[in-house]
Scaffold this active site. Structure first.
Site, PDB file in Angstrom:
ATOM      1  N   CYS A 123      -0.323   4.054   2.284  1.00 24.14           N
ATOM      2  CA  CYS A 123      -0.027   3.831   3.701  1.00 24.14           C
ATOM      3  C   CYS A 123       1.455   4.040   3.995  1.00 24.14           C
ATOM      4  O   CYS A 123       1.816   4.601   5.020  1.00 24.14           O
ATOM      5  CB  CYS A 123      -0.385   2.405   4.124  1.00 24.14           C
ATOM      6  SG  CYS A 123      -1.927   1.791   3.466  1.00 24.14           S
ATOM      7  N   ASP A 124       2.319   3.541   3.131  1.00 24.73           N
ATOM      8  CA  ASP A 124       3.736   3.409   3.507  1.00 24.73           C
ATOM      9  C   ASP A 124       4.705   4.277   2.718  1.00 24.73           C
ATOM     10  O   ASP A 124       5.892   4.332   3.053  1.00 24.73           O
ATOM     11  CB  ASP A 124       4.164   1.936   3.365  1.00 24.73           C
ATOM     12  CG  ASP A 124       3.361   1.033   4.291  1.00 24.73           C
ATOM     13  OD1 ASP A 124       2.919   1.522   5.343  1.00 24.73           O
ATOM     14  OD2 ASP A 124       3.176  -0.157   3.965  1.00 24.73           O
TER      15      ASP A 124
ATOM     16  N   CYS B 102       0.829  -1.214   0.000  1.00 15.16           N
ATOM     17  CA  CYS B 102       0.000   0.000   0.000  1.00 15.16           C
ATOM     18  C   CYS B 102       0.855   1.251   0.000  1.00 15.16           C
ATOM     19  O   CYS B 102       1.425   1.634   1.025  1.00 15.16           O
ATOM     20  CB  CYS B 102      -0.929  -0.017   1.219  1.00 15.16           C
ATOM     21  SG  CYS B 102      -1.921   1.482   1.382  1.00 15.16           S
TER      22      CYS B 102
END
Ligand code: NAP
Length: 330
Positions: A156-157, A153
């Protein structure tokens, strides 16, 4: 649960315990519906209790956590909050459902994989929150370093890779979208694709080709993910020459597609061509009294916060449906 509890009935049964399922549980518990959450079974990879956040390290985009929070800790908090209001959270896997009549019937299995021979749970109303899983490469090192340099993701990261060199595997729209997004942080993003042509739409391709921070490694597959406690390099193979080489990188984003966990519902609930559950009018499915939320019905946003939001919607829809069905029942 188990045979001693065979025949257990709940007004609301939630299948799944990621952000969607546990938010549905919090809301329906606070509506005094005493939901039963069939959370999945810890030894299973496909119905991991807590969902995909259990495979994440730091979560920095969930509102309210200014300094971020570890994925498993966030899910622990969701679970404690649901339990506090009376949700009964049980670590069992649902192996079969019968949605042909109400109450709906469910079969579950324990950690030994022993399936109940008779349906052991029945529900007036069902909330499906079984999520989706990222397709993975299945190469050595990938599992071990997931959350430690390997990610599924970018939203997200991506932030964790400021100024570093990273790679994205895949040649579809997801891979290109992730790669373009990641150039906001990374100094260089290499798209590793197993063929010479991208599958992605023309507009996405043009965007990637025009981006100076994106490089391509064509006809290449990842054969091993290397690193002691975090990702340090990839061993890749050129599919035309068969030659192997090392790529030193800080991050690898696997973007080769997702698969919704809908096998249980095939032939009983309407699925879209891509396998996701079809919802309408909020969280309703094709069967009256069955609601769906989270990634099992969302192939677009796939975020913890959107899953949680749709879990709230499903609980409210279920509550209203139960209220109105009281009057409809003979
Ligand atoms: P996808 O279109 O199925 O593409 C998957 C990519 O991963 C393909 O390039 C495939 O290679 C590669 N791949 C699959 N298995 C692999 C393996 N084991 N090893 C190496 N490479 C592998 O999946 P997606 O990109 O997630 O897209 C899914 C759907 O969502 C598509 O319909 C897409 O258009 C849509 N989507 C749209 C947008 C957008 O419009 N902004 C964004 C994301 C997704 P091959 O090409 O060789 O098969």
């Amino acid at each position: 649960m188990g045979t001693t509890d065979a025949g257990r009935h709940a007004q609301v049964v939630v299948v799944g315990s990621g952000p969607a399922g546990l938010t549905a549980a919090i809301y329906s518990a606070r509506a005094n519906l005493r939901p039963l959450v069939l959370a999945g079974e810890p030894s299973s990879t496909s119905d991991q209790p807590g969902g995909q956040l259990m495979l994440t390290t730091e979560v920095e985009n969930f509102p309210g956590f200014v300094d971020g929070i570890l994925g498993p800790e966030l899910m622990q908090r969701f679970e404690e909050q649901a339990a506090r209001f009376g949700a009964d959270i049980v670590r069992r896997r649902v192996t079969r459902v019968d949605l042909s009549e109400r109450p709906f019937r469910l079969w579950t299995s324990d950690s030994a994989g022993q399936e109940e021979s008779v349906p052991d749970v029945s529900a007036d109303c069902l909330i499906v929150a079984t999520g989706a899983r990222s397709l993975m490469l299945g190469v050595p090192g990938e599992d071990r370093l997931l959350g430690h340099g390997v990610s599924t993701c970018a939203t997200c990261d991506g932030f964790f890779f400021r100024g570093q060199e990273i790679a994205v595997v895949g040649g579809g729209d997801s891979a290109i979208e992730e790669a373009v997004f990641l150039t906001r942080f990374a100094s260089k993003v290499t798209i590793i694709h197993r063929r010479k042509e991208l599958r992605a739409s023309k507009i996405m391709q043009d965007r990637a080709f025009a981006n100076e921070r994106i490089d391509f490694r064509w006809n290449t597959v990842v054969v091993e993910v290397l690193g002691a406690s975090k990702l340090e390099a990839l061993r890749v193979r050129d599919t035309t020459s068969g030659e192997e080489s090392l790529m030193e990188l800080a991050g690898l984003f696997v973007a080769i597609g997702h698969e919704p966990n809908t096998a249980l519902f095939q032939g009983q609930l309407e699925l879209a061509a891509n396998g996701y559950l079809v919802t309408h009018g909020g969280s309703s499915t094709s069967v009256d009294g069955v609601f769906a939320c989270g990634d099992v019905q969302d192939h677009v946003y796939r975020q913890a916060i959107t899953a949680a939001g749709s879990g709230c919607m499903a609980a409210i829809d279920a509550e209203r449906w139960l209220e109105s069905s009281k009057h409809r029942r003979p």
